[in-house]
Enzyme design. Structure first.
Site, PDB file in Angstrom:
ATOM      1  N   CYS A  86       0.830  -1.201   0.000  1.00  0.00           N
ATOM      2  CA  CYS A  86       0.000   0.000   0.000  1.00  0.00           C
ATOM      3  C   CYS A  86       0.872   1.262   0.000  1.00  0.00           C
ATOM      4  O   CYS A  86       1.525   1.546  -0.979  1.00  0.00           O
ATOM      5  CB  CYS A  86      -0.976  -0.046   1.177  1.00  0.00           C
ATOM      6  SG  CYS A  86      -2.330   1.126   1.026  1.00  0.00           S
ATOM      7  N   HIS A 203      -3.469  -5.607   1.171  1.00  0.00           N
ATOM      8  CA  HIS A 203      -2.746  -5.788   2.435  1.00  0.00           C
ATOM      9  C   HIS A 203      -2.660  -7.255   2.846  1.00  0.00           C
ATOM     10  O   HIS A 203      -3.514  -7.729   3.601  1.00  0.00           O
ATOM     11  CB  HIS A 203      -3.476  -5.037   3.551  1.00  0.00           C
ATOM     12  CG  HIS A 203      -3.312  -3.551   3.494  1.00  0.00           C
ATOM     13  ND1 HIS A 203      -2.246  -2.898   4.049  1.00  0.00           N
ATOM     14  CD2 HIS A 203      -4.085  -2.600   2.929  1.00  0.00           C
ATOM     15  CE1 HIS A 203      -2.373  -1.592   3.845  1.00  0.00           C
ATOM     16  NE2 HIS A 203      -3.474  -1.374   3.165  1.00  0.00           N
ATOM     17  N   GLU A 205      -0.677  -8.491   4.999  1.00  0.00           N
ATOM     18  CA  GLU A 205      -0.376  -8.576   6.440  1.00  0.00           C
ATOM     19  C   GLU A 205      -1.639  -8.405   7.295  1.00  0.00           C
ATOM     20  O   GLU A 205      -1.623  -8.707   8.473  1.00  0.00           O
ATOM     21  CB  GLU A 205       0.679  -7.520   6.808  1.00  0.00           C
ATOM     22  CG  GLU A 205       0.187  -6.110   7.046  1.00  0.00           C
ATOM     23  CD  GLU A 205      -0.276  -5.385   5.792  1.00  0.00           C
ATOM     24  OE1 GLU A 205      -0.233  -5.973   4.692  1.00  0.00           O
ATOM     25  OE2 GLU A 205      -0.715  -4.224   5.914  1.00  0.00           O
TER      26      GLU A 205
END
Lengths: 239, 85
Positions: A86, A203, A205
């Site tokens: 991002c 994302h 994570e």
């Protein structure tokens, strides 16, 4: 092996990346403040999401000049794995480690939702455990993720197989309705010429445990661990 | 010397904000507004008195930091020669 998570003022996914590496994967992880000039014993570097420097001027434009970025550039030039997520991807674009730029989402809205992300290439350190064509369910959260590069650059990326991720419908089809931001060729992520630097807007994570809606992002982290282990990283062997 | 730097998206790059503004203007009845391109404006105070040096410095700053050459171009304005701005 050691994950270095770079922290800029305004990073807000740094702890998610740390959590994924440290607590979910059980690897060593540490934060590296953006004013530091070395990455220490890092085996992999993550530039996390967020709003570094408040997105002033342009997303990632100020972070690019942080002292740590010279060390990140050296690390990347040595062929070692760097992941930009991002805002981290936006920083990689601004500093020239990856080509292109981000425009405002075509509908001017900030998109915060799960999207389908098709894995186009498994020959990067962050996707080697994926299946080609696999559709991951990953969250996005951005206002400026509309990937743009001049036509000749996009053609070059496509020809060299450097488009690593594309926004896709659940069945894997690349359709405009599955493209949340207007990115050219539905590009969600790309890699460097050496394939070791990967940037993506979604994302991974934030999707490493089923209890938060998806664990599909974990494979990126598992991939880089496997990649480093097979490269015979001194840390990986010892641990 | 003060330099003014105008940064705009290149003509080949779609400007979602400008597009939204022109649509709003059309819905307000401004049918004669054909297009809008949104950009950024910077006023830079330079510790330089010589015009050519000021222009060079402003261009350097614009090229390296203020504009992203992948998507944007810039234009620099300096005060009129002999002016007292």
């Amino acid at each position: 092996m050691t994950f270095a998570v770079v922290v800029f003022p305004g990073s807000n996914c740094d702890h998610d990346a740390y959590h994924a590496a440290k607590h979910v994967l059980g690897q060593d992880a540490r934060f590296v403040w953006h004013k530091e000039t070395t990455l220490g014993d890092a085996d992999v570097v993550i530039l996390p999401g967020g709003f570094s420097h408040g997105d002033y001027l342009r997303t990632g434009a100020i972070a690019r000049f942080s002292p740590v970025m010279a060390a990140v550039a050296d690390f990347a030039a040595a062929g070692r794995p760097v992941l930009g997520v991002c805002n981290g991807f936006q920083i990689l674009l601004e500093c020239g480690l990856l080509p292109g730029a981000m425009l405002r989402n075509r509908d001017l809205k900030f998109h915060c939702e799960f999207v389908g992300v098709r894995v186009e290439r498994t020959d990067t350190p962050f996707t080697l455990l994926c299946q080609q064509g696999q559709v991951l369910q990953l969250p996005i959260a951005h206002g400026e993720g509309n990937y743009y590069a001049p036509p000749e650059v996009v053609a070059e990326l496509e020809a060299a197989g450097r488009v690593v991720f594309r926004y896709a419908a659940a069945d894997g089809s690349i359709v405009d309705s599955a493209n949340p931001n207007g990115s050219l060729n539905s590009i969600a992520g790309i890699c460097s010429e050496g394939r070791n630097v990967v940037g993506l807007m979604p994302h991974p994570e934030r999707a490493v445990e089923a209890m938060v809606g998806s664990a599909d992002g974990l494979v990126l982290f598992e991939s880089v661990v496997k990649s480093l282990a097979s490269m015979g990283s001194h840390h990986a062997v010892a641990r | 010397m003060k330099a003014r730097v105008f940064v705009t998206l290149k003509p080949s790059v779609f400007d979602p904000q400008g597009h939204t503004i022109v649509e709003a203007l059309h819905s307000l009845g401004y049918g004669n507004v054909a297009d809008v391109r949104q950009g950024k404006f910077f006023e830079i105070d330079l510790n330089v008195t010589e015009r050519a040096a000021a222009e060079k410095l402003a261009a350097d700053v614009a090229d390296r930091v203020l504009a992203n050459p992948v998507i944007e171009s810039f234009r620099i304005e300096l005060p009129e020669a002999g002016g007292n701005r």
